[in-house]
Design a protein around this motif. Structure first.
Motif, PDB file in Angstrom:
ATOM      1  N   ARG A 294       0.824  -1.208   0.000  1.00  9.60           N
ATOM      2  CA  ARG A 294       0.000   0.000   0.000  1.00  9.60           C
ATOM      3  C   ARG A 294       0.849   1.245   0.000  1.00  9.60           C
ATOM      4  NH1 ARG A 294      -1.965   2.973   4.506  1.00  9.60           N
ATOM      5  NH2 ARG A 294      -1.052   1.361   5.787  1.00  9.60           N
ATOM      6  N   GLY A 295       1.974   1.188   0.677  1.00  9.16           N
ATOM      7  CA  GLY A 295       2.811   2.372   0.804  1.00  9.16           C
ATOM      8  C   GLY A 295       2.270   3.270   1.904  1.00  9.16           C
ATOM      9  N   VAL A 296       2.793   4.456   1.973  1.00  6.65           N
ATOM     10  CA  VAL A 296       2.339   5.419   2.967  1.00  6.65           C
ATOM     11  C   VAL A 296       1.692   6.599   2.258  1.00  6.65           C
ATOM     12  CG1 VAL A 296       3.999   4.763   4.743  1.00  6.65           C
ATOM     13  CG2 VAL A 296       4.629   6.458   3.054  1.00  6.65           C
ATOM     14  N   ARG A 297       0.732   7.184   2.903  1.00  6.60           N
ATOM     15  CA  ARG A 297       0.018   8.316   2.347  1.00  6.60           C
ATOM     16  C   ARG A 297       0.891   9.569   2.417  1.00  6.60           C
ATOM     17  NH1 ARG A 297      -4.884   9.390   5.704  1.00  6.60           N
ATOM     18  NH2 ARG A 297      -4.426   7.211   5.981  1.00  6.60           N
ATOM     19  N   TYR A 298       0.912  10.304   1.344  1.00 10.71           N
ATOM     20  CA  TYR A 298       1.711  11.525   1.313  1.00 10.71           C
ATOM     21  C   TYR A 298       0.920  12.657   1.944  1.00 10.71           C
ATOM     22  CZ  TYR A 298       4.086  15.665  -0.347  1.00 10.71           C
ATOM     23  OH  TYR A 298       4.722  16.873  -0.410  1.00 10.71           O
ATOM     24  N   ALA A 299       1.547  13.320   2.879  1.00 12.62           N
ATOM     25  CA  ALA A 299       0.950  14.500   3.500  1.00 12.62           C
ATOM     26  C   ALA A 299       2.049  15.553   3.585  1.00 12.62           C
ATOM     27  CB  ALA A 299       0.412  14.169   4.881  1.00 12.62           C
ATOM     28  N   PRO A 300       1.838  16.695   2.947  1.00  9.06           N
ATOM     29  CA  PRO A 300       2.888  17.716   2.990  1.00  9.06           C
ATOM     30  C   PRO A 300       3.111  18.222   4.411  1.00  9.06           C
ATOM     31  CG  PRO A 300       0.916  18.565   1.913  1.00  9.06           C
ATOM     32  CD  PRO A 300       0.670  17.118   2.208  1.00  9.06           C
ATOM     33  N   SER A 301       4.358  18.137   4.851  1.00 12.94           N
ATOM     34  CA  SER A 301       4.738  18.649   6.156  1.00 12.94           C
ATOM     35  C   SER A 301       6.243  18.836   6.170  1.00 12.94           C
ATOM     36  CB  SER A 301       4.281  17.713   7.277  1.00 12.94           C
ATOM     37  OG  SER A 301       4.883  16.466   7.130  1.00 12.94           O
ATOM     38  N   SER A 302       6.744  19.390   7.239  1.00  6.13           N
ATOM     39  CA  SER A 302       8.179  19.665   7.313  1.00  6.13           C
ATOM     40  C   SER A 302       8.961  18.379   7.562  1.00  6.13           C
ATOM     41  CB  SER A 302       8.460  20.662   8.433  1.00  6.13           C
ATOM     42  OG  SER A 302       8.241  20.053   9.687  1.00  6.13           O
ATOM     43  N   ALA A 303      10.237  18.424   7.216  1.00  7.94           N
ATOM     44  CA  ALA A 303      11.098  17.268   7.418  1.00  7.94           C
ATOM     45  C   ALA A 303      11.214  16.921   8.898  1.00  7.94           C
ATOM     46  CB  ALA A 303      12.477  17.530   6.825  1.00  7.94           C
ATOM     47  N   HIS A 304      11.226  17.932   9.750  1.00 10.46           N
ATOM     48  CA  HIS A 304      11.335  17.702  11.190  1.00 10.46           C
ATOM     49  C   HIS A 304      10.119  16.944  11.723  1.00 10.46           C
ATOM     50  CE1 HIS A 304      12.418  18.325  15.352  1.00 10.46           C
ATOM     51  NE2 HIS A 304      11.221  18.849  15.570  1.00 10.46           N
ATOM     52  N   SER A 305       8.941  17.342  11.317  1.00  9.74           N
ATOM     53  CA  SER A 305       7.739  16.659  11.814  1.00  9.74           C
ATOM     54  C   SER A 305       7.628  15.253  11.242  1.00  9.74           C
ATOM     55  CB  SER A 305       6.487  17.473  11.514  1.00  9.74           C
ATOM     56  OG  SER A 305       6.286  17.563  10.121  1.00  9.74           O
TER      57      SER A 305
END
Length: 91
Positions: free
Chosen positions: A46-57
């Motif tokens: 399935r993979g992982v869902r892409y959610a835009p966020s910062s690299a740190h989070s």
């Protein structure tokens, strides 16, 4: 490893999880690994869902979920399987 070594008194200290015997420890680890591989196949497909966020989070979330889970789950899973092997008759 721990059961048949009466001459080595200090070796029991290495059994930090308190597993029943060396045979049940090996069997528990093999069964746990087989179950984890089967459980992770759907995640890999399935993979992982892409959610835009910062690299740190993203790093904090992934280390928390997969890092801590990868350290805690094997100890708990192997101990539970060892208890099941130890107390269920016929196993």
């Amino acid at each position: 490893m721990f059961g048949g070594v009466a001459g080595y008194e200090g070796l029991e200290k290495l059994n930090i999880m308190g597993l029943h015997s060396s045979a049940s420890a090996i069997a528990s680890a093999i069964v746990f690994n087989a179950l984890v591989i089967v459980a992770l196949i759907p995640l890999a497909l399935r993979g992982v869902r892409y959610a835009p966020s910062s690299a740190h989070s993203l790093l904090r979330r992934n280390l928390g979920l997969y890092g801590v889970g990868g350290l805690v789950a094997p100890f708990a899973g192997i101990k539970l399987i060892d208890l099941l092997i130890q107390y269920v008759p016929g196993m």
